[in-house]
Design a protein around this motif. Structure first.
Motif, PDB file in Angstrom:
ATOM      1  N   UNK A   6       2.656  10.086 -10.941  1.00 38.36           N
ATOM      2  CA  UNK A   6       3.741  11.114 -10.893  1.00 38.36           C
ATOM      3  C   UNK A   6       4.887  11.555 -10.263  1.00 38.36           C
ATOM      4  N   UNK A   7       5.206  10.737  -8.475  1.00 37.01           N
ATOM      5  CA  UNK A   7       5.769  10.338  -8.052  1.00 37.01           C
ATOM      6  C   UNK A   7       6.629   9.587  -8.080  1.00 37.01           C
ATOM      7  N   UNK A   8       7.119   8.573  -9.372  1.00 35.04           N
ATOM      8  CA  UNK A   8       7.263   7.307  -9.962  1.00 35.04           C
ATOM      9  C   UNK A   8       8.095   8.015 -11.072  1.00 35.04           C
ATOM     10  N   UNK A   9       7.474   9.163 -11.715  1.00 37.48           N
ATOM     11  CA  UNK A   9       8.161  10.159 -12.917  1.00 37.48           C
ATOM     12  C   UNK A   9       8.537  10.762 -12.235  1.00 37.48           C
ATOM     13  N   UNK A  10       8.966  11.453 -11.403  1.00 34.89           N
ATOM     14  CA  UNK A  10       9.361  12.609 -10.842  1.00 34.89           C
ATOM     15  C   UNK A  10      10.881  11.669  -9.925  1.00 34.89           C
TER      16      UNK A  10
ATOM     17  N   UNK B 114       2.786   5.617  -4.058  1.00 35.61           N
ATOM     18  CA  UNK B 114       3.738   6.375  -3.875  1.00 35.61           C
ATOM     19  C   UNK B 114       3.248   7.023  -5.597  1.00 35.61           C
ATOM     20  N   UNK B 115       1.762   6.520  -6.218  1.00 35.80           N
ATOM     21  CA  UNK B 115       1.494   6.813  -7.660  1.00 35.80           C
ATOM     22  C   UNK B 115       1.880   7.112  -8.543  1.00 35.80           C
TER      23      UNK B 115
ATOM     24  N   UNK C  60       0.925  -0.815  -0.406  1.00 37.18           N
ATOM     25  CA  UNK C  60      -0.167  -0.423  -0.142  1.00 37.18           C
ATOM     26  C   UNK C  60       0.813   1.077   0.387  1.00 37.18           C
ATOM     27  N   UNK C  61       2.150   1.160   1.156  1.00 34.37           N
ATOM     28  CA  UNK C  61       2.646   2.373   0.776  1.00 34.37           C
ATOM     29  C   UNK C  61       3.394   2.371  -0.260  1.00 34.37           C
TER      30      UNK C  61
ATOM     31  N   UNK D 158      14.453  17.008   0.083  1.00 35.37           N
ATOM     32  CA  UNK D 158      13.579  17.724  -0.587  1.00 35.37           C
ATOM     33  C   UNK D 158      12.090  18.207  -0.360  1.00 35.37           C
ATOM     34  N   UNK D 159      11.884  19.390  -0.991  1.00 36.36           N
ATOM     35  CA  UNK D 159       9.876  19.368  -0.581  1.00 36.36           C
ATOM     36  C   UNK D 159       8.960  18.997  -2.376  1.00 36.36           C
ATOM     37  N   UNK D 160       7.885  18.558  -2.431  1.00 37.16           N
ATOM     38  CA  UNK D 160       7.415  17.571  -2.916  1.00 37.16           C
ATOM     39  C   UNK D 160       5.773  18.517  -2.767  1.00 37.16           C
ATOM     40  N   UNK D 161       5.322  18.731  -3.251  1.00 35.91           N
ATOM     41  CA  UNK D 161       3.975  19.177  -3.512  1.00 35.91           C
ATOM     42  C   UNK D 161       3.795  18.296  -4.905  1.00 35.91           C
ATOM     43  N   UNK D 162       3.078  17.509  -4.854  1.00 38.58           N
ATOM     44  CA  UNK D 162       2.740  16.694  -5.976  1.00 38.58           C
ATOM     45  C   UNK D 162       1.789  16.658  -6.757  1.00 38.58           C
ATOM     46  N   UNK D 163       0.604  17.131  -5.933  1.00 38.16           N
ATOM     47  CA  UNK D 163      -0.388  17.784  -5.910  1.00 38.16           C
ATOM     48  C   UNK D 163      -0.922  19.397  -6.634  1.00 38.16           C
TER      49      UNK D 163
END
Length: 134
Positions: free
Chosen positions: A20-24, A17-18, A12-13, A78-83
């Protein structure tokens, strides 16, 4: 049973990530690899197309990049704001002048932008300035 529960939580963890996170992660890996191994033309191709158009790199500037070797590339967080489609991370690099063999440390802040149409991340902070402060 406890192992099964742990496996479900771990999966689930990973799933949360999804894409978008994988692409980043893939984009950051490609960027750091290109810089670390001296492929500055490849690194240039990972910059935001709008940035490249507004800040074209000259042949002389590219030659300056060919005069250095990056000995290490460390992610300092780092800082992520994937939304919102943004991400940033601070990195530290070891930079060796190929002519003098002198090594020094350089810091760089990556900023990333999600391109919804292309379904990919672009680096918006430009090429690292390895000569700042010299």
């Amino acid at each position: 049973m406890a192992c099964l529960a742990a496996l479900v939580v771990a999966l689930a963890a990973c799933a949360s990530a999804g894409p978008k996170a994988d692409a980043l992660n893939q984009s950051q890996y490609a960027w750091s690899g290109a810089v670390r191994w001296g492929d500055f033309e490849g690194a240039w191709g990972l910059l935001d197309p709008e940035y490249r158009e507004q800040h074209p790199i000259t042949e002389l500037e590219m030659e300056r990049y060919n005069q250095i070797q990056v000995s290490y590339y460390r992610d300092n967080g780092g800082v992520r704001d994937l939304d919102a489609g943004t991400a940033a991370r601070d990195v530290e690099m070891g930079v060796i002048n190929r002519h003098t063999q002198a090594e020094r440390t350089a810091r760089y802040k990556e900023t990333w932008r999600w391109d919804e149409a292309a379904k990919r991340w672009w680096l918006t902070s430009g090429m690292p300035d390895f000569w700042k402060g010299q």
